[in-house]
Design a protein around this motif. Structure first.
Motif, short mmCIF file in Angstrom:
data_model
loop_
_atom_site.label_atom_id
_atom_site.label_comp_id
_atom_site.label_asym_id
_atom_site.label_seq_id
_atom_site.Cartn_x
_atom_site.Cartn_y
_atom_site.Cartn_z
N PRO A 173 -13.94 11.67 23.84
CA PRO A 173 -12.75 10.65 23.12
C PRO A 173 -12.06 11.79 22.08
CG PRO A 173 -14.96 10.37 22.10
CD PRO A 173 -15.17 11.22 23.20
N ARG A 174 -10.64 11.38 21.84
CA ARG A 174 -9.61 11.82 20.97
C ARG A 174 -9.82 11.31 19.55
NH1 ARG A 174 -11.19 15.87 23.30
NH2 ARG A 174 -9.84 17.28 24.43
N LEU A 175 -9.53 11.72 18.73
CA LEU A 175 -9.50 11.28 17.28
C LEU A 175 -8.08 10.25 17.21
CD1 LEU A 175 -10.74 13.62 14.45
CD2 LEU A 175 -11.58 11.53 15.25
N TYR A 192 -10.17 5.79 1.28
CA TYR A 192 -11.27 5.98 1.81
C TYR A 192 -11.37 5.90 3.51
CZ TYR A 192 -16.39 4.75 2.16
OH TYR A 192 -17.77 5.04 2.33
N ARG A 193 -12.24 6.88 4.13
CA ARG A 193 -11.96 7.05 5.78
C ARG A 193 -13.29 6.51 6.35
NH1 ARG A 193 -11.77 11.92 6.77
NH2 ARG A 193 -10.17 12.07 8.42
N ILE A 194 -13.18 5.60 7.34
CA ILE A 194 -14.25 5.34 8.20
C ILE A 194 -14.01 5.58 9.48
CG2 ILE A 194 -15.53 3.32 9.03
CD1 ILE A 194 -14.46 1.61 6.45
N ALA A 195 -14.99 6.25 10.13
CA ALA A 195 -15.04 6.96 11.38
C ALA A 195 -15.64 5.60 12.20
CB ALA A 195 -15.99 8.18 11.68
N VAL A 196 -14.83 5.18 13.16
CA VAL A 196 -15.20 3.98 13.91
C VAL A 196 -15.35 4.56 15.51
CG1 VAL A 196 -14.59 1.40 14.65
CG2 VAL A 196 -13.78 2.41 12.50
N THR A 217 -17.13 15.66 17.15
CA THR A 217 -15.85 15.16 16.88
C THR A 217 -15.78 14.59 15.40
OG1 THR A 217 -15.32 14.99 19.04
CG2 THR A 217 -13.51 13.83 17.76
N ILE A 218 -16.60 13.74 15.33
CA ILE A 218 -16.69 12.81 14.14
C ILE A 218 -17.09 13.52 12.83
CG2 ILE A 218 -18.24 10.98 12.81
CD1 ILE A 218 -18.52 9.54 15.50
N ASN A 219 -18.30 14.50 12.84
CA ASN A 219 -18.36 15.41 11.81
C ASN A 219 -17.12 16.44 11.39
OD1 ASN A 219 -21.14 14.23 11.67
ND2 ASN A 219 -22.01 16.00 12.48
N ALA A 220 -16.40 16.74 12.50
CA ALA A 220 -15.45 17.73 12.15
C ALA A 220 -14.18 16.98 11.44
CB ALA A 220 -14.76 18.28 13.45
N ALA A 221 -14.32 15.64 11.39
CA ALA A 221 -13.11 14.79 10.84
C ALA A 221 -13.74 14.62 9.64
CB ALA A 221 -13.12 13.54 11.52
N LYS A 222 -15.00 14.74 8.91
CA LYS A 222 -15.31 14.51 7.67
C LYS A 222 -14.98 13.20 7.20
CE LYS A 222 -15.39 19.60 6.64
NZ LYS A 222 -14.92 20.71 5.87
N PRO A 223 -15.61 12.12 7.71
CA PRO A 223 -15.15 10.66 7.24
C PRO A 223 -15.99 10.44 6.08
CG PRO A 223 -16.65 10.61 8.97
CD PRO A 223 -16.46 11.96 8.96
N GLN A 249 -27.47 14.01 13.92
CA GLN A 249 -26.67 15.00 13.22
C GLN A 249 -25.56 14.43 12.58
OE1 GLN A 249 -25.77 17.71 16.53
NE2 GLN A 249 -27.57 17.56 17.14
N LEU A 250 -25.24 13.31 12.73
CA LEU A 250 -24.12 12.59 12.06
C LEU A 250 -24.13 12.79 10.63
CD1 LEU A 250 -23.70 9.01 13.96
CD2 LEU A 250 -22.16 11.08 13.95
N ARG A 251 -23.23 13.11 9.98
CA ARG A 251 -22.91 13.44 8.53
C ARG A 251 -21.72 12.74 7.76
NH1 ARG A 251 -27.26 14.38 9.76
NH2 ARG A 251 -28.47 16.40 9.39
#
Length: 413
Positions: A173-175, A192-196, A217-223, A249-251
């Protein structure tokens, strides 16, 4: 109930037989000579492909994941090809009469030859009545050429559409970025940023590598927070636990949270809730946590009602301060009306896949208030992600997969 299921299965089987008989006529019989290699190979495929498709559809009820993979890849991909092949052939059927009526080069040549002076146009065997005349019925050669042109065009179109759609899923998936203004959100929570992420659908096709792509992809976005909004898996913990392990590994500063989807209840929701907790992801089972600028609540999926584990809005949202912003994680968009009644400011959902395979979005609209994107219902806003995976065919057409970064905006900032 059993009688209805059997009748439904027989109806589906009869439909598959009729469809594949039609395909055999148009793609095999009409374009090949009897006894030829393609006639024999095409006949074998006309029998084998529907068997693989049925095996893929019923595999989760009959076989373990390793066996399902033998049916899932060819069977589900064929179902996607079948959809667009039938659509392309339908267009071909409309064009076929026009293509057959077009004058052939031979007919044009005959028409251009001047008649001799002693020729009698009314005489028997005149060019006007000959098979070469443009007004005559199309020759067998002409019919074969048109049949092959339509078959090749339809097959190529279906293969190109499905190939492109499969690449989009397997690539990951893409952001997507969405900003949601919230009236009660305090200024300190502005931005405030939420990765959904939703509908990952780990199973016989999408596995550990797919999970790893999503995590990266999620970690690179730093939500600031990560929300997994259901339909993580299509199988049991023993079968798919290893494929889900990269979620550890989700951060994010405020952590990762999870609510169940309907597919978790097909696979055993309770073991999966325990497993994701072990990975460091916090399940919200009709529960709520208070964060710095808002309340984050989560409810169980509607499918849990049959097991006495359905959504409980009172438990998730009761006794909270109504002056605080409430963000709700709920897998299915249809809960939006309950969310409105309980004063939720923003509901984050998935489930629809955005329709996944066009024109499936029109069917999804019949069952869901919002298929994809952000919409307002009274004082409550609903955002529906198209999801990060795919169910059934690993193909998306007109509904690319996404992970959405939802940025909360304060009107007081």
């Amino acid at each position: 109930m059993i009688v209805l299921v059997v009748l439904g299965a027989l109806l589906v089987l009869a439909l598959l037989i009729l469809i594949h008989r039609y395909l055999w006529r148009r793609l095999v019989r009409d374009v090949s000579a009897p006894g030829g290699l393609w006639r024999r190979a095409g006949t074998v495929l006309a029998v084998a492909l529907p068997v693989l498709a049925v095996g893929a559809l019923l595999g989760n009820r009959l076989f373990p994941i390793p066996v399902q993979r033998w049916f899932a890849w060819p069977g589900f991909l064929w179902l996607a090809v079948l959809l667009y092949l039938m659509m392309a052939l339908a267009v071909g059927e409309l064009l076929r009469p026009l293509l057959l009526r077009l004058p052939s080069r031979r007919a044009e040549t005959v028409a251009a030859v001047p008649a001799k002076e002693d020729d009698d146009p009314s005489a028997e065997g005149s060019p006007a009545d000959s098979p070469a005349s443009p007004a005559a019925a199309p020759s067998p050669e002409r019919r074969l050429f048109v049949a092959r042109a339509i078959a090749i065009g339809a097959s190529g179109t279906a293969a190109a559409v499905v190939g492109t759609g499969a690449y989009g899923v397997l690539r990951g998936p893409r952001l997507k970025q969405v900003t949601v203004p919230l009236a009660k959100l305090p200024a300190r929570a502005h931005g405030y940023r939420i990765a959904v992420v939703s509908d990952i659908h780990l199973g016989p096709i999408l596995g550990r590598a797919h999970t790893q792509r999503i995590v990266n992809t999620i970690n690179a976005a730093k939500p600031d927070l990560i929300a997994i909004v259901g339909d993580l898996v299509d199988g049991s913990v023993p079968e798919l636990g290893r494929d889900a392990e990269p979620l550890a590994q989700l951060r994010a500063p405020d952590g990762a949270f999870f609510v169940t989807g309907n597919h978790e209840y097909f696979s055993g929701a309770a073991p999966w809730v325990d497993f994701v907790r072990e990975l460091g992801v916090h399940p919200l089972q009709n529960a709520r946590v208070e964060l710095g600028g808002f309340d984050l609540a989560g409810i169980n999926d509607i499918a849990g009602e049959r097991k006495g584990d359905g959504p409980d809005f009172g438990k998730a949202l009761g006794d909270r301060d109504p002056a605080r912003t409430a963000v709700l994680l709920s897998h299915q968009p249809v809960t939006i009306h309950d969310a409105v009644r309980h004063g939720v400011d923003l509901q984050l959902s998935g489930h629809t896949h955005g329709g996944q395979l066009w024109p499936g979005n029109f069917l999804a609209e019949l069952a869901n208030p919002t298929v994809a994107g952000l919409e307002r219902y009274g004082d409550t806003q609903l955002y529906v992600t198209r999801g990060a995976g795919a169910w059934g065919p690993p193909v998306r057409v007109g509904a690319p997969s996404d992970i959405t970064i939802v940025t909360l905006a304060s009107l007081q900032a």
